[in-house]
Design a protein around this motif. Structure first.
Motif, PDB file in Angstrom:
ATOM      1  N   ARG A 164      -7.960  -2.590  -0.708  1.00 12.74           N
ATOM      2  CA  ARG A 164      -7.811  -1.277  -0.105  1.00 12.74           C
ATOM      3  C   ARG A 164      -6.418  -1.100   0.497  1.00 12.74           C
ATOM      4  O   ARG A 164      -5.810  -0.030   0.377  1.00 12.74           O
ATOM      5  N   LEU A 165      -5.898  -2.134   1.129  1.00 14.15           N
ATOM      6  CA  LEU A 165      -4.564  -2.045   1.726  1.00 14.15           C
ATOM      7  C   LEU A 165      -3.507  -1.785   0.658  1.00 14.15           C
ATOM      8  O   LEU A 165      -2.609  -0.955   0.846  1.00 14.15           O
ATOM      9  N   VAL A 166      -3.607  -2.475  -0.462  1.00 19.06           N
ATOM     10  CA  VAL A 166      -2.621  -2.308  -1.530  1.00 19.06           C
ATOM     11  C   VAL A 166      -2.666  -0.900  -2.105  1.00 19.06           C
ATOM     12  O   VAL A 166      -1.641  -0.217  -2.226  1.00 19.06           O
ATOM     13  N   VAL A 167      -3.864  -0.446  -2.438  1.00 19.33           N
ATOM     14  CA  VAL A 167      -3.989   0.863  -3.075  1.00 19.33           C
ATOM     15  C   VAL A 167      -3.587   1.981  -2.121  1.00 19.33           C
ATOM     16  O   VAL A 167      -2.840   2.901  -2.488  1.00 19.33           O
ATOM     17  N   VAL A 168      -4.056   1.915  -0.866  1.00 20.40           N
ATOM     18  CA  VAL A 168      -3.743   2.979   0.092  1.00 20.40           C
ATOM     19  C   VAL A 168      -2.247   3.042   0.372  1.00 20.40           C
ATOM     20  O   VAL A 168      -1.654   4.136   0.423  1.00 20.40           O
ATOM     21  N   THR A 169      -1.608   1.896   0.529  1.00 18.13           N
ATOM     22  CA  THR A 169      -0.164   1.899   0.790  1.00 18.13           C
ATOM     23  C   THR A 169       0.615   2.469  -0.386  1.00 18.13           C
ATOM     24  O   THR A 169       1.569   3.233  -0.204  1.00 18.13           O
ATOM     25  N   CYS A 170       0.216   2.115  -1.593  1.00 19.68           N
ATOM     26  CA  CYS A 170       0.880   2.675  -2.781  1.00 19.68           C
ATOM     27  C   CYS A 170       0.658   4.183  -2.867  1.00 19.68           C
ATOM     28  O   CYS A 170       1.574   4.937  -3.220  1.00 19.68           O
ATOM     29  N   VAL A 171      -0.548   4.626  -2.546  1.00 20.14           N
ATOM     30  CA  VAL A 171      -0.832   6.065  -2.562  1.00 20.14           C
ATOM     31  C   VAL A 171       0.042   6.795  -1.542  1.00 20.14           C
ATOM     32  O   VAL A 171       0.589   7.873  -1.832  1.00 20.14           O
ATOM     33  N   LEU A 172       0.206   6.219  -0.370  1.00 22.53           N
ATOM     34  CA  LEU A 172       1.037   6.861   0.652  1.00 22.53           C
ATOM     35  C   LEU A 172       2.498   6.933   0.203  1.00 22.53           C
ATOM     36  O   LEU A 172       3.166   7.962   0.397  1.00 22.53           O
ATOM     37  N   GLY A 173       2.994   5.854  -0.391  1.00 24.64           N
ATOM     38  CA  GLY A 173       4.363   5.882  -0.892  1.00 24.64           C
ATOM     39  C   GLY A 173       4.536   6.908  -1.999  1.00 24.64           C
ATOM     40  O   GLY A 173       5.526   7.649  -2.024  1.00 24.64           O
ATOM     41  N   GLY A 174       3.575   6.969  -2.910  1.00 28.64           N
ATOM     42  CA  GLY A 174       3.650   7.958  -3.980  1.00 28.64           C
ATOM     43  C   GLY A 174       3.541   9.376  -3.467  1.00 28.64           C
ATOM     44  O   GLY A 174       4.187  10.295  -3.994  1.00 28.64           O
ATOM     45  N   ALA A 175       2.736   9.579  -2.413  1.00 26.56           N
ATOM     46  CA  ALA A 175       2.620  10.909  -1.830  1.00 26.56           C
ATOM     47  C   ALA A 175       3.953  11.392  -1.275  1.00 26.56           C
ATOM     48  O   ALA A 175       4.300  12.579  -1.390  1.00 26.56           O
ATOM     49  N   ALA A 176       4.719  10.483  -0.682  1.00 26.79           N
ATOM     50  CA  ALA A 176       6.041  10.857  -0.166  1.00 26.79           C
ATOM     51  C   ALA A 176       6.955  11.299  -1.297  1.00 26.79           C
ATOM     52  O   ALA A 176       7.652  12.316  -1.199  1.00 26.79           O
ATOM     53  N   ALA A 177       6.951  10.548  -2.420  1.00 26.37           N
ATOM     54  CA  ALA A 177       7.787  10.928  -3.563  1.00 26.37           C
ATOM     55  C   ALA A 177       7.306  12.230  -4.187  1.00 26.37           C
ATOM     56  O   ALA A 177       8.116  13.067  -4.606  1.00 26.37           O
ATOM     57  N   GLY A 178       5.991  12.435  -4.261  1.00 27.48           N
ATOM     58  CA  GLY A 178       5.475  13.696  -4.779  1.00 27.48           C
ATOM     59  C   GLY A 178       5.874  14.873  -3.910  1.00 27.48           C
ATOM     60  O   GLY A 178       6.161  15.973  -4.415  1.00 27.48           O
TER      61      GLY A 178
END
Length: 366
Positions: free
Chosen positions: A242-256
């Motif tokens: 969960r930590l890996v996926v959520v952190t990646c999602v947050l980083g991708g949200a910033a780029a989006g």
């Protein structure tokens, strides 16, 4: 000063020396390059300063370029706390831009107070899902996240071009395919007193939130534990997947979100001009900032200034506009090379410090 405080102090000094040293070495190498091109390096560096920070106009141009860099840099910086190297910010940006346009067209009958937030949510969601994919592939299937995120960039750009030049193309766009405009009412305006759009505020706010999240919360502490020792994180019972996926999602949200601001503040539509490499430049920003979300802000301004000075170098020093890309490439290579020195600059001093703390024994003659 006790041993622990001294070690932390030396580590802090090292975290400053390495990036500044890498930047100085990169400038020296770039000076050699421009000399071989027949230009005076001193004059080139002065013109770069003028083009980046010398006037109010150039400073605003620099900040305009820095705004998306802040957001795309978080796409790499946040997962890096878990030991992941994500380089998919470019793909998340273009899909975020595309999703923002779709949201604007779908909600065209509503007012801007509905459309603009919906564009931001859609852009962030698209980017988050896209970068969440390499995170999920890494944690569930063991796929290298660097390779998968890089390959996903090409897929995202291909999907973007297909939609812009095909199903979503505006028939009125002849020489330059683009989607239908989102409308002037849905554009992000400029900050009062400046010719800089509100995307800058998005970037500053995102960096501040990311810093608090990763440095002042249980989630951030857990992420750093995973980045420091995965086995220890598992033994501690941390939700690794969960930590890996959520952190990646947050980083991708910033780029989006960066893609959304490019549409809503600069272009007003989705077209190929959005694909200018902000996602790749964000990788350089993240590494130069040592993955610190607050350090991303000044580094983004610095890299934005380098990019903004390219036009002036072309006019004054007769160098190609892409010469600044050479400096960015050299900087990236030198930064990667400097990482091999991490923990070694003060190794001798630390060894002496530890030796001095050992109990002293002496042999007495009998």
């Amino acid at each position: 000063m006790n041993q622990g405080a001294r070690i932390r102090w030396l580590a802090g000094i090292e975290s400053l020396v390495l990036p500044f040293g890498a930047f100085a070495v990169s400038l020296a190498l770039f000076g050699v390059f421009v000399t071989l091109e027949g230009a005076n390096p001193t004059d080139v560096f002065y013109q770069m300063y003028r083009g980046a920070f010398g006037t109010w106009f150039s400073l605003q141009n620099t900040i305009l370029r820095a705004a998306p860099l802040m957001l795309t840099a978080l796409c790499t910086a946040l997962p890096a706390h878990l030991g992941l190297v994500i380089i998919g910010g470019e793909g998340a940006l273009v899909l975020g831009a595309l999703a923002a346009v779709v949201a604007a067209h779908a909600l065209v009958s509503f007012g801007s107070w509905v459309v603009v937030p919906s564009m931001a949510v859609a852009g962030a969601a698209a980017g988050g899902v896209w970068i969440g994919l390499p995170g999920a592939l890494r944690t569930f299937r063991g796929v290298n996240e660097t390779i998968s995120s890089l390959l996903l960039n090409y897929i995202a750009i291909g999907v973007f071009k297909h939609m812009v030049e095909g199903p979503m193309r505006d028939p009125a766009s002849l020489n330059k395919p683009s989607t239908r405009p989102i409308g002037d009412a849905n554009m992000l305006g400029s900050i009062p007193g400046m010719d800089v759009h509100w995307g800058l505020v998005y970037g500053l706010f995102a960096c501040a939130i990311a810093f608090v999240l990763m440095r002042r919360t249980v989630f951030g502490f857990s992420a750093r534990v995973v980045g420091g020792n995965v086995r220890a994180a598992r033994l501690s019972g941390l939700p690794l997947h969960r930590l890996v996926v959520v952190t990646c999602v947050l980083g991708g949200a910033a780029a989006g979100l960066a893609g959304m601001t490019e549409v809503a503040a600069v272009h007003g539509t989705a077209n190929a001009s959005i694909i200018v490499g902000y996602g790749y430049a964000g990788i350089l920003v993240a590494f130069l900032a040592r993955q610190n979300p607050l350090a991303v802000i000044p580094v983004s301004i610095l890299l934005g200034g380098i990019g903004a000075s390219g036009g002036l170098l072309q006019r004054s020093a007769h160098l190609p506009d892409a010469a600044v890309n050479v400096l960015q490439g050299v900087l990236f290579i030198v930064i990667l090379a400097s990482e091999t020195l991490r923990g070694r600059l003060f190794e001798r001093a630390l060894r002496s410090e530890r030796a001095s703390r050992l109990p002293q024994t002496s042999l007495k003659a009998t």
